[in-house]
Design an enzyme around this catalytic site. Structure first.
Site, PDB file in Angstrom:
ATOM      1  N   ARG A  15       0.342  13.693 -13.450  1.00  0.00           N
ATOM      2  CA  ARG A  15      -0.790  12.794 -13.183  1.00  0.00           C
ATOM      3  C   ARG A  15      -0.554  11.368 -13.695  1.00  0.00           C
ATOM      4  O   ARG A  15      -1.494  10.637 -13.958  1.00  0.00           O
ATOM      5  CB  ARG A  15      -2.097  13.362 -13.742  1.00  0.00           C
ATOM      6  CG  ARG A  15      -2.497  14.685 -13.103  1.00  0.00           C
ATOM      7  CD  ARG A  15      -3.901  15.086 -13.505  1.00  0.00           C
ATOM      8  NE  ARG A  15      -4.301  16.304 -12.820  1.00  0.00           N
ATOM      9  CZ  ARG A  15      -4.115  17.538 -13.287  1.00  0.00           C
ATOM     10  NH1 ARG A  15      -3.528  17.702 -14.465  1.00  0.00           N
ATOM     11  NH2 ARG A  15      -4.510  18.589 -12.608  1.00  0.00           N
ATOM     12  N   LYS A  34       2.039  -1.185  -5.901  1.00  0.00           N
ATOM     13  CA  LYS A  34       2.007  -0.394  -4.672  1.00  0.00           C
ATOM     14  C   LYS A  34       3.222   0.521  -4.646  1.00  0.00           C
ATOM     15  O   LYS A  34       4.357   0.063  -4.750  1.00  0.00           O
ATOM     16  CB  LYS A  34       2.025  -1.290  -3.437  1.00  0.00           C
ATOM     17  CG  LYS A  34       0.687  -1.865  -3.048  1.00  0.00           C
ATOM     18  CD  LYS A  34       0.808  -2.553  -1.697  1.00  0.00           C
ATOM     19  CE  LYS A  34      -0.518  -3.088  -1.213  1.00  0.00           C
ATOM     20  NZ  LYS A  34      -0.396  -3.742   0.115  1.00  0.00           N
ATOM     21  N   GLU A  43      10.356 -12.493   2.719  1.00  0.00           N
ATOM     22  CA  GLU A  43       9.180 -12.351   1.857  1.00  0.00           C
ATOM     23  C   GLU A  43       8.943 -13.615   1.028  1.00  0.00           C
ATOM     24  O   GLU A  43       7.802 -13.969   0.747  1.00  0.00           O
ATOM     25  CB  GLU A  43       9.335 -11.138   0.935  1.00  0.00           C
ATOM     26  CG  GLU A  43       9.268  -9.779   1.639  1.00  0.00           C
ATOM     27  CD  GLU A  43       7.834  -9.342   1.937  1.00  0.00           C
ATOM     28  OE1 GLU A  43       6.902 -10.118   1.674  1.00  0.00           O
ATOM     29  OE2 GLU A  43       7.665  -8.223   2.454  1.00  0.00           O
ATOM     30  N   LYS A  87       2.073 -13.776  -6.369  1.00  0.00           N
ATOM     31  CA  LYS A  87       1.651 -12.394  -6.164  1.00  0.00           C
ATOM     32  C   LYS A  87       0.849 -11.896  -7.355  1.00  0.00           C
ATOM     33  O   LYS A  87      -0.175 -11.220  -7.192  1.00  0.00           O
ATOM     34  CB  LYS A  87       2.849 -11.480  -5.916  1.00  0.00           C
ATOM     35  CG  LYS A  87       2.414 -10.032  -5.673  1.00  0.00           C
ATOM     36  CD  LYS A  87       3.444  -9.189  -5.004  1.00  0.00           C
ATOM     37  CE  LYS A  87       2.843  -7.857  -4.583  1.00  0.00           C
ATOM     38  NZ  LYS A  87       3.829  -6.979  -3.917  1.00  0.00           N
ATOM     39  N   GLU A 142      -6.427  -4.224  -3.011  1.00  0.00           N
ATOM     40  CA  GLU A 142      -6.459  -4.787  -1.665  1.00  0.00           C
ATOM     41  C   GLU A 142      -7.813  -4.626  -0.973  1.00  0.00           C
ATOM     42  O   GLU A 142      -7.913  -4.158   0.155  1.00  0.00           O
ATOM     43  CB  GLU A 142      -5.338  -4.170  -0.804  1.00  0.00           C
ATOM     44  CG  GLU A 142      -4.970  -5.026   0.394  1.00  0.00           C
ATOM     45  CD  GLU A 142      -3.737  -4.511   1.126  1.00  0.00           C
ATOM     46  OE1 GLU A 142      -3.864  -4.186   2.306  1.00  0.00           O
ATOM     47  OE2 GLU A 142      -2.661  -4.447   0.504  1.00  0.00           O
ATOM     48  N   ARG A 180      -5.908  -9.707  -1.753  1.00  0.00           N
ATOM     49  CA  ARG A 180      -4.553  -9.151  -1.714  1.00  0.00           C
ATOM     50  C   ARG A 180      -4.075  -8.913  -0.286  1.00  0.00           C
ATOM     51  O   ARG A 180      -2.865  -8.892  -0.029  1.00  0.00           O
ATOM     52  CB  ARG A 180      -4.491  -7.851  -2.523  1.00  0.00           C
ATOM     53  CG  ARG A 180      -3.069  -7.323  -2.647  1.00  0.00           C
ATOM     54  CD  ARG A 180      -2.895  -6.272  -3.721  1.00  0.00           C
ATOM     55  NE  ARG A 180      -1.509  -5.830  -3.784  1.00  0.00           N
ATOM     56  CZ  ARG A 180      -1.006  -5.058  -4.720  1.00  0.00           C
ATOM     57  NH1 ARG A 180      -1.773  -4.635  -5.712  1.00  0.00           N
ATOM     58  NH2 ARG A 180       0.258  -4.695  -4.702  1.00  0.00           N
ATOM     59  N   ASN A 225      -0.162  -9.536   3.250  1.00  0.00           N
ATOM     60  CA  ASN A 225       0.319  -8.849   4.443  1.00  0.00           C
ATOM     61  C   ASN A 225       0.624  -9.805   5.599  1.00  0.00           C
ATOM     62  O   ASN A 225       0.832  -9.352   6.725  1.00  0.00           O
ATOM     63  CB  ASN A 225      -0.717  -7.815   4.904  1.00  0.00           C
ATOM     64  CG  ASN A 225      -0.864  -6.683   3.908  1.00  0.00           C
ATOM     65  OD1 ASN A 225       0.118  -6.161   3.398  1.00  0.00           O
ATOM     66  ND2 ASN A 225      -2.101  -6.316   3.612  1.00  0.00           N
ATOM     67  N   HIS A 265       3.020  -8.788   8.300  1.00  0.00           N
ATOM     68  CA  HIS A 265       3.289  -7.355   8.206  1.00  0.00           C
ATOM     69  C   HIS A 265       2.669  -6.534   9.329  1.00  0.00           C
ATOM     70  O   HIS A 265       3.183  -5.466   9.657  1.00  0.00           O
ATOM     71  CB  HIS A 265       2.815  -6.827   6.852  1.00  0.00           C
ATOM     72  CG  HIS A 265       3.694  -7.216   5.707  1.00  0.00           C
ATOM     73  ND1 HIS A 265       3.880  -8.524   5.335  1.00  0.00           N
ATOM     74  CD2 HIS A 265       4.440  -6.476   4.844  1.00  0.00           C
ATOM     75  CE1 HIS A 265       4.695  -8.575   4.294  1.00  0.00           C
ATOM     76  NE2 HIS A 265       5.058  -7.347   3.989  1.00  0.00           N
ATOM     77  N   HIS A 286       5.509  -4.369  10.648  1.00  0.00           N
ATOM     78  CA  HIS A 286       5.533  -2.917  10.497  1.00  0.00           C
ATOM     79  C   HIS A 286       5.611  -2.219  11.852  1.00  0.00           C
ATOM     80  O   HIS A 286       6.284  -1.189  11.998  1.00  0.00           O
ATOM     81  CB  HIS A 286       4.296  -2.443   9.735  1.00  0.00           C
ATOM     82  CG  HIS A 286       4.402  -2.637   8.258  1.00  0.00           C
ATOM     83  ND1 HIS A 286       3.347  -2.405   7.401  1.00  0.00           N
ATOM     84  CD2 HIS A 286       5.432  -3.027   7.461  1.00  0.00           C
ATOM     85  CE1 HIS A 286       3.727  -2.654   6.164  1.00  0.00           C
ATOM     86  NE2 HIS A 286       4.979  -3.042   6.174  1.00  0.00           N
ATOM     87  N   HIS A 305      13.336  -4.711   6.684  1.00  0.00           N
ATOM     88  CA  HIS A 305      11.920  -4.996   6.434  1.00  0.00           C
ATOM     89  C   HIS A 305      11.633  -6.499   6.408  1.00  0.00           C
ATOM     90  O   HIS A 305      10.710  -6.980   7.079  1.00  0.00           O
ATOM     91  CB  HIS A 305      11.473  -4.365   5.117  1.00  0.00           C
ATOM     92  CG  HIS A 305      10.081  -4.746   4.724  1.00  0.00           C
ATOM     93  ND1 HIS A 305       8.968  -4.321   5.417  1.00  0.00           N
ATOM     94  CD2 HIS A 305       9.616  -5.548   3.729  1.00  0.00           C
ATOM     95  CE1 HIS A 305       7.876  -4.829   4.867  1.00  0.00           C
ATOM     96  NE2 HIS A 305       8.243  -5.572   3.838  1.00  0.00           N
TER      97      HIS A 305
END
Length: 366
Positions: free
Chosen positions: A122, A144, A186, A228, A238, A242, A246, A249, A253, A267
């Site tokens: 956990r 993330k 990026e 960031k 997000e 945040r 993206n 993206h 993606h 990427h």
């Protein structure tokens, strides 16, 4: 030369150290985090061959024992089978909640190992040691973590902040030029979404970055990470600001999915093409000037990067199919695609008010 960016999350604050020589000196920075003089490291086979020995020597020089596991390199490693391999190996190593797991690698390893750390017992602590430019400026910071699904990229995961990030820019010297430029996609994104002065700086300093200028690389990583970190502190999970991260993206993606997460499109290349398309979409909607998408593409071309669909090797699905792939993105809310668009360079915002027909036209024209 060492720069520090503090990610000031209440109860989960940590530092991002950016500089040279951090691989060999990792023990100095990791030792204060340890309850016992032992860490476990997960890397990929390519990175391990280049850097694992130096990391282990540095840790052992500080009296820290180190067990290591290496996984296959590549985006396909962000999968259920490799996640299970990580978790089972960590349990074999009797990793406890007070221990530290080190993710040594690029974004794939950082995301995968971070997710394994998030779900093991956990939640166990982990340290990010990003070895690619993309990971240093983006995926290693902000918590993330996750893996890919047949439905899309990063759809399975958790928010799990690292305890420390060590970004050694010396390691960028071992990257192939294409991999470095993928990460640069990026870096450019940060200037485009919220810092026009940074984008202008990149227009001047980008060639020096690519050529290996250490000071320029440290500054580019620092400014990207600071931007960031500021956004993550305001919006860790997000729900608002945040989502600006993206930019590029939603298109990117979908293109990665269309190319099978393969070497056809890395990427950061997808992000770069996606940023150019997001600015093109913004211009067609009358949100920014017609010159802005041209300026974005001009800089990407000057850096030798992909700028449109025609630059991607092989056949792609048609516009309607690409739009359907975009619908699988995590940024869909109540069935509505959310786009990060721009009023100009350095002035991005999030909206769902985008006509599908205009998106299709941008995809058709590439």
């Amino acid at each position: 030369m060492l720069e520090t960016v503090h990610v000031d999350l209440p109860g989960r604050a940590y530092d991002v150290l950016i500089g040279t020589g951090l691989l060999g000196d990792a023990g100095t920075h990791i030792a204060p985090l340890l309850k016992r003089a032992r860490v476990v490291v997960i890397s990929d086979e390519t990175v391990a061959g280049l850097h694992l020995g130096a990391l282990q020597d540095g840790l052992r020089g500080h009296g820290i024992d180190c067990a290591a596991m290496s996984l296959p390199a590549g985006e396909a490693t962000k999968s259920w089978p490799h996640l299970m391999s990580c978790v089972d190996w960590l349990l074999d190593q009797k990793v406890e909640r007070g221990d530290i797991v080190v993710a040594l690698g690029g974004g794939v390893i950082g995301d995968l190992v971070g997710f394994a750390a998030a779900i093991l017992r956990r939640g166990v602590r982990f340290v990010q040691m990003p070895t690619s430019l993309l990971a240093q400026v983006d995926s290693s910071v902000g918590g993330k973590t996750g893996i890919n699904s047949r439905h899309g990229k990063n759809l399975i995961g958790a928010f799990h902040q690292p305890s420390l990030v060590l970004a050694d820019v010396d390691l960028l010297g071992t990257l192939q030029p294409r991999d470095f430029l993928s990460g640069y996609g990026e870096v450019v994104k940060y200037g485009l979404l919220g810092d026009a002065a940074f984008f202008e700086w990149l227009e001047g300093q980008g060639p020096a970055l690519a050529a290996g200028d250490v000071r320029a690389r440290i500054e580019a990583v620092r400014r990207s990470v600071q931007m960031k970190a500021d956004i993550v502190v305001r919006d860790e999970t997000e729900q608002g600001d945040r989502a600006l991260l993206n930019l590029g993206h939603t298109f990117g993606h979908a293109l990665e999915s269309a190319t099978g997460y393969s070497s056809r499109l890395l990427h950061g290349e997808g992000v770069a093409v996606g940023c150019a398309m997001a600015f093109e979409l913004s211009a067609r909607l009358g949100l920014c000037s017609q010159e802005d998408p041209s300026r974005v593409r001009a800089h990407l071309r000057d850096m030798g990067m992909k700028t449109n669909l025609a630059d991607i090797d092989g056949a792609l699905p048609g516009p309607q199919a690409l739009l359907a792939l975009m619908g699988q993105d995590k940024k869909v809310v109540d069935g509505q695609l959310r786009f990060v668009l721009a009023r100009g360079i350095g002035d991005a915002f999030v909206t769902s008010d985008v006509p599908a027909q205009t998106v299709l036209e941008v995809l058709r024209d590439g």
